[in-house]
Design an enzyme around this catalytic site. Structure first.
Site, short mmCIF file in Angstrom:
data_model
loop_
_atom_site.label_atom_id
_atom_site.label_comp_id
_atom_site.label_asym_id
_atom_site.label_seq_id
_atom_site.Cartn_x
_atom_site.Cartn_y
_atom_site.Cartn_z
N MET A 1 17.62 44.27 12.14
CA MET A 1 17.17 44.50 11.06
C MET A 1 16.83 45.93 10.71
O MET A 1 17.13 46.64 11.78
CB MET A 1 15.99 44.23 11.61
CG MET A 1 15.51 42.52 11.89
SD MET A 1 13.30 42.14 12.47
CE MET A 1 13.52 43.25 13.93
N HIS B 1 19.23 48.73 19.88
CA HIS B 1 17.64 49.11 19.97
C HIS B 1 17.20 47.80 21.07
O HIS B 1 17.22 46.56 21.42
CB HIS B 1 17.29 48.34 18.40
CG HIS B 1 16.84 49.51 17.54
ND1 HIS B 1 17.40 48.83 15.95
CD2 HIS B 1 18.09 50.61 17.58
CE1 HIS B 1 17.43 49.79 15.41
NE2 HIS B 1 18.05 51.04 16.22
N ASP C 1 18.76 51.34 10.61
CA ASP C 1 19.20 52.26 11.25
C ASP C 1 20.96 52.74 11.51
O ASP C 1 21.18 52.24 11.50
CB ASP C 1 17.92 52.29 12.44
CG ASP C 1 18.71 53.31 13.56
OD1 ASP C 1 18.81 54.56 13.75
OD2 ASP C 1 18.42 53.02 14.86
N SER D 1 21.00 45.70 16.58
CA SER D 1 19.49 45.45 16.80
C SER D 1 19.40 44.29 17.41
O SER D 1 19.86 43.77 18.57
CB SER D 1 18.80 46.07 16.08
OG SER D 1 16.86 46.12 15.83
N THR D 2 18.61 43.10 16.12
CA THR D 2 18.82 41.70 17.00
C THR D 2 19.73 41.10 16.74
O THR D 2 20.58 41.14 15.74
CB THR D 2 17.91 41.44 15.59
OG1 THR D 2 16.18 42.36 15.34
CG2 THR D 2 17.27 39.42 15.70
#
Length: 371
Positions: free
Chosen positions: A296, A202, A299, A175-176
């Protein structure tokens, strides 16, 4: 208090962002109308986070970002339009050192910005505590040059990749900070890598195609966006399409990556949890490698931990190299990491595991996970 500098040439957008973050109660705010003002205010205000629009007069966001990072690196969240050009610019911003990006709402700003306020605030809060990576350089044009498809250096020299290791699959969740982290891993894998790689990064719709094309231009692997059902083949990496989820299935006995509409039972998309869950339905645990990168939330943490319990192998990115140590930390907390390491070490480990060498017969990992 979190010091936040909002940079946008739209007075209306600045007012709406000011209203959102003032309501949080723990943000100290300053505003800038363009990149030139942003650079000067950054020196005076010393913000913890900057939200930076890409398209502005006098000095655009990419130019301002490159100057800000050269002068004093800061956590920056870019605002970008939901267009192909906006996606390319956002990926360039991440390469320059931005922590994250946020799709700029179109249409009625007051209505659309309120619909995404929770996500925006979460991204800015994560950026405030993010670990910055070394920035790259601004390119003359957003298009990447096409390299040769020869085997990459230097990791390729570590092992001669076999071609008969049997069926298997590498599952990567991020993600991030994920795009830049993947740029530390995928280009080091050889075109002869025996297992396909499936990536749930993401990202919103319209961004993953540009990301896949960017990675394809830098890798010996062939990198594609999964915009339709695709058979999984060695030497290829498959990026889940933004605005959808990616599932693993079989057709006529062959493994496939299949895009599906976003499943509302999952919080993040493309969902790492759903990708791993469906892979375990069609592969033996010994045929799967799970890789959890920066980001973050949690998941995929439960599913990758279950994969390890069943006998599969998993990698978690270490805190030292993670931009946001959320998703890897959750996997580690669940006892789901076979090994913990910096992203710069992962390609060599994937090559070692993909070559059929067992964990115990290889080097002792620098970071050992404890169940």
């Amino acid at each position: 208090m979190i010091r936040l500098l909002i940079v946008d040439d739209s007075a209306l957008m600045r007012r709406h962002l000011q209203k959102i973050f003032e309501a949080e109660g723990d943000f100290e705010l300053e505003m800038a109308r363009n990149g030139l003002e942003a650079i000067e205010l950054a020196r005076q205000f010393d913000p913890d986070v900057i939200t930076l629009d890409i398209n502005m007069p006098e000095m655009d966001g990419l130019t301002a970002l490159s100057m800000l990072m050269a002068e004093q690196p800061r956590s920056v969240v870019m605002f970008s339009s939901l267009t192909e050009q906006g996606a390319i610019a956002s990926l360039e911003a991440l390469a320059l050192g931005a922590v994250d990006f946020f799709p700029k709402p179109g249409g009625t700003i007051s209505l659309n910005i309120d619909q995404v306020r929770d996500s925006l605030v979460a991204k800015v809060r994560a950026a405030a505590s993010a670990q910055l990576k070394k920035a790259g350089k601004l390119r003359a044009t957003p298009a990447a040059p096409t390299p040769s498809r020869g085997e990459p250096e230097p990791v390729e020299k570590l092992v001669e990749m076999p071609t008969d290791q049997g069926e298997g699959l590498v599952l990567i969740g991020s993600s991030t900070g994920g795009p830049r982290t993947l740029e530390e891993i995928l280009p080091k894998l050889p075109a002869s890598y025996p297992w396909p790689l499936v990536i749930a990064q993401h990202m919103p719709a319209n961004f993953t195609r540009a990301f896949a094309e960017r990675m394809n231009n830098t890798c010996a692997l062939t990198v594609v966006e999964v915009s339709k059902p695709m058979p999984l083949e060695p030497g290829r990496a498959y990026v889940g399409m933004g605005g959808s989820d990616i599932c693993i299935s079989r057709r006529a006995g062959r493994p496939y990556a299949i895009p599906k509409p976003e499943n509302k039972a999952y919080l993040w998309h493309p969902s790492v949890s759903l990708m791993v869950e469906t892979a375990m339905q069609h592969f033996l645990p010994s045929q799967l490698i799970g890789v959890m990168l920066t980001g973050m939330g949690y998941d995929g943490a439960d599913e990758m931990a279950e994969l390890k319990r069943r006998g599969g192998r998993t990698l978690a990115e270490s805190k030292e190299s993670s931009v946001v140590f959320g998703m890897p930390a959750e996997l580690i907390r669940r006892g789901g990491a076979t090994e913990i390491m910096a992203c710069t070490e992962m390609a060599a480990t994937l090559i070692r595991w993909g070559s059929g060498k067992s964990i115990t017969s290889s080097r002792v990992p620098r970071h050992a996970a404890h169940s």
